[in-house]
Design a protein around this motif. Structure first.
Motif, PDB file in Angstrom:
ATOM      1  N   ALA A   1      27.018  37.216  44.073  1.00  0.00           N
ATOM      2  CA  ALA A   1      27.495  38.580  43.904  1.00  0.00           C
ATOM      3  C   ALA A   1      27.887  39.130  45.262  1.00  0.00           C
ATOM      4  CB  ALA A   1      26.404  39.446  43.289  1.00  0.00           C
ATOM      5  N   THR A   2      29.074  39.707  45.334  1.00  0.00           N
ATOM      6  CA  THR A   2      29.553  40.188  46.616  1.00  0.00           C
ATOM      7  C   THR A   2      29.738  41.703  46.625  1.00  0.00           C
ATOM      8  OG1 THR A   2      31.772  39.629  45.905  1.00  0.00           O
ATOM      9  CG2 THR A   2      30.653  38.028  47.283  1.00  0.00           C
ATOM     10  N   VAL A   3      29.176  42.356  45.645  1.00  0.00           N
ATOM     11  CA  VAL A   3      29.148  43.814  45.662  1.00  0.00           C
ATOM     12  C   VAL A   3      27.824  44.204  46.282  1.00  0.00           C
ATOM     13  CG1 VAL A   3      29.152  45.892  44.251  1.00  0.00           C
ATOM     14  CG2 VAL A   3      30.543  43.936  43.561  1.00  0.00           C
ATOM     15  N   ASP A   4      27.852  45.022  47.328  1.00  0.00           N
ATOM     16  CA  ASP A   4      26.597  45.478  47.907  1.00  0.00           C
ATOM     17  C   ASP A   4      25.828  46.235  46.841  1.00  0.00           C
ATOM     18  OD1 ASP A   4      27.291  44.407  50.300  1.00  0.00           O
ATOM     19  OD2 ASP A   4      27.868  46.296  51.229  1.00  0.00           O
ATOM     20  N   SER A   5      24.541  46.052  46.805  1.00  0.00           N
ATOM     21  CA  SER A   5      23.761  46.738  45.780  1.00  0.00           C
ATOM     22  C   SER A   5      22.735  47.656  46.421  1.00  0.00           C
ATOM     23  CB  SER A   5      23.064  45.724  44.878  1.00  0.00           C
ATOM     24  OG  SER A   5      22.140  44.972  45.632  1.00  0.00           O
ATOM     25  N   THR A   6      22.329  48.657  45.666  1.00  0.00           N
ATOM     26  CA  THR A   6      21.276  49.569  46.093  1.00  0.00           C
ATOM     27  C   THR A   6      20.301  49.726  44.945  1.00  0.00           C
ATOM     28  OG1 THR A   6      22.409  51.522  45.280  1.00  0.00           O
ATOM     29  CG2 THR A   6      22.868  50.891  47.558  1.00  0.00           C
TER      30      THR A   6
ATOM     31  N   GLU B   1      28.920  50.355  49.068  1.00  0.00           N
ATOM     32  CA  GLU B   1      30.267  49.965  49.465  1.00  0.00           C
ATOM     33  C   GLU B   1      30.741  48.723  48.730  1.00  0.00           C
ATOM     34  OE1 GLU B   1      30.811  49.689  53.652  1.00  0.00           O
ATOM     35  OE2 GLU B   1      29.661  51.507  54.004  1.00  0.00           O
ATOM     36  N   LEU B   2      32.006  48.744  48.351  1.00  0.00           N
ATOM     37  CA  LEU B   2      32.655  47.568  47.780  1.00  0.00           C
ATOM     38  C   LEU B   2      33.235  46.741  48.909  1.00  0.00           C
ATOM     39  CD1 LEU B   2      34.864  49.204  45.000  1.00  0.00           C
ATOM     40  CD2 LEU B   2      32.800  47.864  44.645  1.00  0.00           C
ATOM     41  N   ASN B   3      33.328  45.440  48.701  1.00  0.00           N
ATOM     42  CA  ASN B   3      34.103  44.660  49.648  1.00  0.00           C
ATOM     43  C   ASN B   3      35.578  44.811  49.261  1.00  0.00           C
ATOM     44  OD1 ASN B   3      35.036  42.385  47.930  1.00  0.00           O
ATOM     45  ND2 ASN B   3      32.863  41.920  47.798  1.00  0.00           N
ATOM     46  N   ALA B   4      36.468  44.448  50.147  1.00  0.00           N
ATOM     47  CA  ALA B   4      37.894  44.697  49.935  1.00  0.00           C
ATOM     48  C   ALA B   4      38.449  43.915  48.746  1.00  0.00           C
ATOM     49  CB  ALA B   4      38.677  44.358  51.204  1.00  0.00           C
ATOM     50  N   THR B   5      37.957  42.712  48.505  1.00  0.00           N
ATOM     51  CA  THR B   5      38.452  41.941  47.365  1.00  0.00           C
ATOM     52  C   THR B   5      38.064  42.608  46.053  1.00  0.00           C
ATOM     53  OG1 THR B   5      38.311  39.904  48.646  1.00  0.00           O
ATOM     54  CG2 THR B   5      38.439  39.674  46.261  1.00  0.00           C
ATOM     55  N   ALA B   6      36.812  43.050  45.954  1.00  0.00           N
ATOM     56  CA  ALA B   6      36.366  43.755  44.758  1.00  0.00           C
ATOM     57  C   ALA B   6      37.199  45.019  44.546  1.00  0.00           C
ATOM     58  CB  ALA B   6      34.884  44.100  44.869  1.00  0.00           C
ATOM     59  N   ALA B   7      37.454  45.748  45.623  1.00  0.00           N
ATOM     60  CA  ALA B   7      38.264  46.963  45.528  1.00  0.00           C
ATOM     61  C   ALA B   7      39.687  46.636  45.072  1.00  0.00           C
ATOM     62  CB  ALA B   7      38.289  47.688  46.869  1.00  0.00           C
ATOM     63  N   ALA B   8      40.247  45.540  45.583  1.00  0.00           N
ATOM     64  CA  ALA B   8      41.599  45.138  45.172  1.00  0.00           C
ATOM     65  C   ALA B   8      41.648  44.891  43.669  1.00  0.00           C
ATOM     66  CB  ALA B   8      42.039  43.888  45.934  1.00  0.00           C
ATOM     67  N   LEU B   9      40.627  44.224  43.138  1.00  0.00           N
ATOM     68  CA  LEU B   9      40.594  43.939  41.705  1.00  0.00           C
ATOM     69  C   LEU B   9      40.435  45.213  40.885  1.00  0.00           C
ATOM     70  CD1 LEU B   9      38.442  40.689  41.687  1.00  0.00           C
ATOM     71  CD2 LEU B   9      40.934  40.909  41.611  1.00  0.00           C
ATOM     72  N   LEU B  10      39.566  46.111  41.328  1.00  0.00           N
ATOM     73  CA  LEU B  10      39.397  47.376  40.615  1.00  0.00           C
ATOM     74  C   LEU B  10      40.704  48.170  40.619  1.00  0.00           C
ATOM     75  CD1 LEU B  10      35.840  48.509  41.752  1.00  0.00           C
ATOM     76  CD2 LEU B  10      36.512  47.545  39.536  1.00  0.00           C
ATOM     77  N   GLY B  11      41.404  48.157  41.742  1.00  0.00           N
ATOM     78  CA  GLY B  11      42.689  48.852  41.811  1.00  0.00           C
ATOM     79  C   GLY B  11      43.686  48.288  40.809  1.00  0.00           C
ATOM     80  N   LEU B  12      43.734  46.964  40.695  1.00  0.00           N
ATOM     81  CA  LEU B  12      44.646  46.333  39.735  1.00  0.00           C
ATOM     82  C   LEU B  12      44.235  46.621  38.299  1.00  0.00           C
ATOM     83  CD1 LEU B  12      45.156  42.892  41.511  1.00  0.00           C
ATOM     84  CD2 LEU B  12      46.859  44.714  41.273  1.00  0.00           C
TER      85      LEU B  12
ATOM     86  N   VAL C   1      38.635  35.711  42.919  1.00  0.00           N
ATOM     87  CA  VAL C   1      38.721  36.527  41.704  1.00  0.00           C
ATOM     88  C   VAL C   1      37.613  36.143  40.731  1.00  0.00           C
ATOM     89  CG1 VAL C   1      40.122  36.988  39.636  1.00  0.00           C
ATOM     90  CG2 VAL C   1      41.185  37.034  41.902  1.00  0.00           C
ATOM     91  N   TYR C   2      37.455  34.841  40.501  1.00  0.00           N
ATOM     92  CA  TYR C   2      36.458  34.399  39.533  1.00  0.00           C
ATOM     93  C   TYR C   2      35.026  34.527  40.051  1.00  0.00           C
ATOM     94  CZ  TYR C   2      40.099  33.104  36.331  1.00  0.00           C
ATOM     95  OH  TYR C   2      41.166  33.171  35.460  1.00  0.00           O
ATOM     96  N   ARG C   3      34.847  34.705  41.337  1.00  0.00           N
ATOM     97  CA  ARG C   3      33.524  35.005  41.890  1.00  0.00           C
ATOM     98  C   ARG C   3      33.234  36.505  41.780  1.00  0.00           C
ATOM     99  NH1 ARG C   3      34.063  33.067  47.013  1.00  0.00           N
ATOM    100  NH2 ARG C   3      34.689  35.100  47.777  1.00  0.00           N
ATOM    101  N   GLU C   4      34.249  37.325  42.022  1.00  0.00           N
ATOM    102  CA  GLU C   4      34.049  38.782  42.022  1.00  0.00           C
ATOM    103  C   GLU C   4      33.878  39.363  40.622  1.00  0.00           C
ATOM    104  OE1 GLU C   4      33.496  40.783  44.430  1.00  0.00           O
ATOM    105  OE2 GLU C   4      34.016  39.478  46.094  1.00  0.00           O
ATOM    106  N   LEU C   5      34.615  38.863  39.638  1.00  0.00           N
ATOM    107  CA  LEU C   5      34.586  39.479  38.312  1.00  0.00           C
ATOM    108  C   LEU C   5      33.182  39.513  37.701  1.00  0.00           C
ATOM    109  CD1 LEU C   5      37.985  38.245  36.866  1.00  0.00           C
ATOM    110  CD2 LEU C   5      37.355  40.611  37.456  1.00  0.00           C
TER     111      LEU C   5
ATOM    112  N   ALA D   1      30.386  39.517  39.305  1.00  0.00           N
ATOM    113  CA  ALA D   1      29.602  40.439  40.137  1.00  0.00           C
ATOM    114  C   ALA D   1      29.935  41.884  39.787  1.00  0.00           C
ATOM    115  CB  ALA D   1      29.875  40.163  41.620  1.00  0.00           C
ATOM    116  N   LEU D   2      31.215  42.165  39.578  1.00  0.00           N
ATOM    117  CA  LEU D   2      31.628  43.521  39.188  1.00  0.00           C
ATOM    118  C   LEU D   2      31.067  43.881  37.815  1.00  0.00           C
ATOM    119  CD1 LEU D   2      35.320  43.451  40.466  1.00  0.00           C
ATOM    120  CD2 LEU D   2      33.457  44.841  41.391  1.00  0.00           C
ATOM    121  N   ALA D   3      31.072  42.911  36.901  1.00  0.00           N
ATOM    122  CA  ALA D   3      30.513  43.157  35.562  1.00  0.00           C
ATOM    123  C   ALA D   3      29.009  43.402  35.655  1.00  0.00           C
ATOM    124  CB  ALA D   3      30.824  41.978  34.641  1.00  0.00           C
ATOM    125  N   ASP D   4      28.332  42.610  36.474  1.00  0.00           N
ATOM    126  CA  ASP D   4      26.890  42.759  36.651  1.00  0.00           C
ATOM    127  C   ASP D   4      26.547  44.125  37.239  1.00  0.00           C
ATOM    128  OD1 ASP D   4      24.209  41.584  36.574  1.00  0.00           O
ATOM    129  OD2 ASP D   4      24.331  41.602  38.768  1.00  0.00           O
ATOM    130  N   ALA D   5      27.427  44.643  38.095  1.00  0.00           N
ATOM    131  CA  ALA D   5      27.205  45.950  38.719  1.00  0.00           C
ATOM    132  C   ALA D   5      27.641  47.101  37.814  1.00  0.00           C
ATOM    133  CB  ALA D   5      27.956  46.025  40.048  1.00  0.00           C
TER     134      ALA D   5
END
Length: 197
Positions: free
Chosen positions: A18-23, A34-45, A75-79, A81-85
């Protein structure tokens, strides 16, 4: 304050980091890490509508491929992680077991927070520039091949960016396309300055 935590999660039988910082506080309670830039790019799309991983890879390449590379593996690593978050949720199952992802309200909030934050240092990661730094260790034939191949690529990028300037529908897209023209010109000028012999 965000605390970066690497979490191993399982998706489709593969382990992902998971590459989304968690709290300790969830996204929907208002404290957004904070999101990493790749995660943010995917959310933007995903703001444009539900998409599969493959569609996101293609969209990223088309929208900002020359400025910000997003690989299929990222992409397939971030998705997951984004779902988990809780920032995306699973959408409809597509053909050949492809899975759509849909941005959630928490994902929209996280993306907006990321957009308004400090961008931090801007790092250029160019395999071409790295090779040019070490061009003196290549043979003359290898240098010619590298430079000619790169010129072909950047001439194509230059033409594509000029077309994007002409077809841009909003001032932000036009400004980015104009930057693309300038960047391609700068790289072509650099390539012309590298001694081939």
């Amino acid at each position: 304050m965000s605390i970066g935590v690497s979490r191993s999660i399982s998706h489709c039988g593969l382990a992902h980091m998971a590459t989304v910082d968690s709290t300790a506080v969830s996204w929907d309670r208002g404290l957004v890490s904070e999101l990493n830039a790749t995660a943010a790019a995917l959310l933007g799309l995903l703001h444009e509508g539900p998409q599969t991983g493959g569609q996101l890879v293609s969209a990223a390449r088309e929208r900002f491929g020359s400025f910000f590379s997003v690989t299929r593996s990222q992409v397939y690593r971030e998705l997951p992680a984004l779902a988990d978050a809780g920032l995306v949720r699973l959408g409809k199952q597509g053909p050949r077991s492809s899975q759509q992802y849909v941005i959630t309200a928490a994902g929209k909030k996280a993306f907006k927070t990321w957009l308004g934050g400090e961008p931090g240092p801007d790092h250029l990661r160019s395999p071409l520039i790295l090779r040019l730094v070490h061009a003196s260790t290549l043979t003359a034939k290898q240098r010619v091949g590298l430079i000619d191949s790169a010129k072909q690529v950047y001439n194509g990028e230059h033409e594509a960016a000029k077309t994007a300037v002409k077809t841009a529908e909003d001032p932000y897209a036009k400004a980015i396309a104009e930057f693309g023209v300038a960047r391609a010109k700068a790289v072509l000028k650099l390539l012309d300055s590298i001694p081939k012999s």
